[in-house]
Design an enzyme around this catalytic site. Structure first.
Site, PDB file in Angstrom:
ATOM      1  N   CYS A 173       0.753  -1.251  -0.002  1.00  0.00           N
ATOM      2  CA  CYS A 173       0.042   0.055  -0.162  1.00  0.00           C
ATOM      3  C   CYS A 173       0.898   1.339  -0.001  1.00  0.00           C
ATOM      4  CB  CYS A 173      -0.854   0.102   1.213  1.00  0.00           C
ATOM      5  SG  CYS A 173      -2.237  -1.342   1.326  1.00  0.00           S
ATOM      6  N   HIS A 177       1.151   5.124  -1.583  1.00  0.00           N
ATOM      7  CA  HIS A 177       0.444   6.088  -0.596  1.00  0.00           C
ATOM      8  C   HIS A 177       1.359   6.189   0.580  1.00  0.00           C
ATOM      9  CE1 HIS A 177      -3.331   6.138  -2.822  1.00  0.00           C
ATOM     10  NE2 HIS A 177      -3.326   5.024  -2.945  1.00  0.00           N
ATOM     11  N   ARG A 221     -12.927  -0.752  -2.628  1.00  0.00           N
ATOM     12  CA  ARG A 221     -11.643   0.005  -2.934  1.00  0.00           C
ATOM     13  C   ARG A 221     -10.413  -0.642  -2.338  1.00  0.00           C
ATOM     14  NH1 ARG A 221      -9.382   2.976  -6.374  1.00  0.00           N
ATOM     15  NH2 ARG A 221      -8.479   0.800  -6.480  1.00  0.00           N
ATOM     16  N   CYS A 225      -7.500  -2.495  -4.412  1.00  0.00           N
ATOM     17  CA  CYS A 225      -5.925  -2.260  -4.412  1.00  0.00           C
ATOM     18  C   CYS A 225      -5.073  -3.388  -4.309  1.00  0.00           C
ATOM     19  CB  CYS A 225      -5.723  -0.981  -3.185  1.00  0.00           C
ATOM     20  SG  CYS A 225      -6.324   0.532  -3.397  1.00  0.00           S
TER      21      CYS A 225
END
Length: 264
Positions: A173, A177, A221, A225
């Site tokens: 992740c 981000h 969502r 991902c």
């Protein structure tokens, strides 16, 4: 020549910065234009109707569902989820809590709903319910509780999962981000290791995806991902996605929710 080369370099850098700002501003303007007619409103209306409608084997509504602020209290619940619930002895996000209420109050089988393919049957109804419930807290600040030992544990698990690299592309992740200033396809990527600001990251979902004409909750969502990272697709309402939601939600403390938002 050195001075000329330096001048040209400065102009190129300046033009690049202007183009980047222009692209970001253009996307923001695009979203603002679409927001007035956000199709999420249709899902909101459906969700509100489903909340009050008597359904399932028990022919009951969800009006006594406790989302953390007492039976039937919806306003303000979304910005305090995920959180610990004593009746299940679990930390639950909005979608997994809705599954619990649908099972206990209405008699649905939560496991069967979780296995339903995206966009079909009761899982589609869960998304509509989540959209309406999120809308009831629009404009409120995120303030997830993080005092119970289970909440603290979920936060730490979510943090580790956020930085865990894996899959065929060795992604995490945090690859997209985990720091400031990253972009993909002209789109800014918020840094979710800290408060990304009002309406960014965790504070923008559920959201309507213009590109595919679908309404996505945070569960969907996060699952997508994982798909993009080439991880195995998580089960809907999995502990992994709830832990990630806890990590991002606690980090988003003080950010204003704009959900349901609209995305490209």
């Amino acid at each position: 020549m050195k001075r000329l080369a330096l001048a040209i370099g400065t102009v190129v850098v300046a033009c690049s910065a202007m183009a980047q700002k222009s692209a970001s501003d253009g996307i923001a303007e695009y979203r603002a234009m679409l927001q007035d007619g956000n199709p999420a409103e249709l899902f909101e209306a459906k969700g509100e109707d489903l909340w009050r409608q008597k359904r399932g084997p028990k022919n009951a509504s969800l009006e006594q569902c406790d989302l953390g602020k007492g039976p039937g209290v919806v306003k303000g619940a979304f910005v305090e989820l995920p959180r610990y619930f004593a009746d299940t002895n679990k930390v639950q996000d909005l979608e997994s809590r809705l599954l619990t209420c649908m099972e206990t109050l209405q008699g649905f089988n939560a496991a069967d709903i979780a296995k339903t393919p995206y966009g079909k049957g009761e899982q589609n109804n869960v998304t509509a319910l989540a959209t309406w419930i999120a809308a009831e807290s629009r404009g409120m600040k995120f303030n997830l509780p993080n005092s119970h030992v289970a909440e603290k544990t979920m936060y730490e698990v979510g943090k580790r999962l956020f930085f865990m690299r894996g899959g065929s592309h060795d992604f995490a992740c945090a690859t997209c981000h985990g720091e400031d200033g990253k972009r993909i396809r002209l789109q800014d990527l918020p840094n979710l290791t800290k408060n990304p600001g009002d309406g960014a990251g965790f504070a923008a979902w559920p959201a309507y995806r213009v590109s595919n004409g679908q309404m996505w909750s945070m569960q969907l969502r996060l699952n997508d991902c994982y798909r993009q990272q080439r991880f195995p697709y998580p089960l809907f309402g999995s502990d992994a996605t709830i832990a990630l939601g806890t990590y991002m939600g606690v980090n988003a403390k003080g950010a204003e929710s704009i959900a349901p938002a609209i995305k490209r």
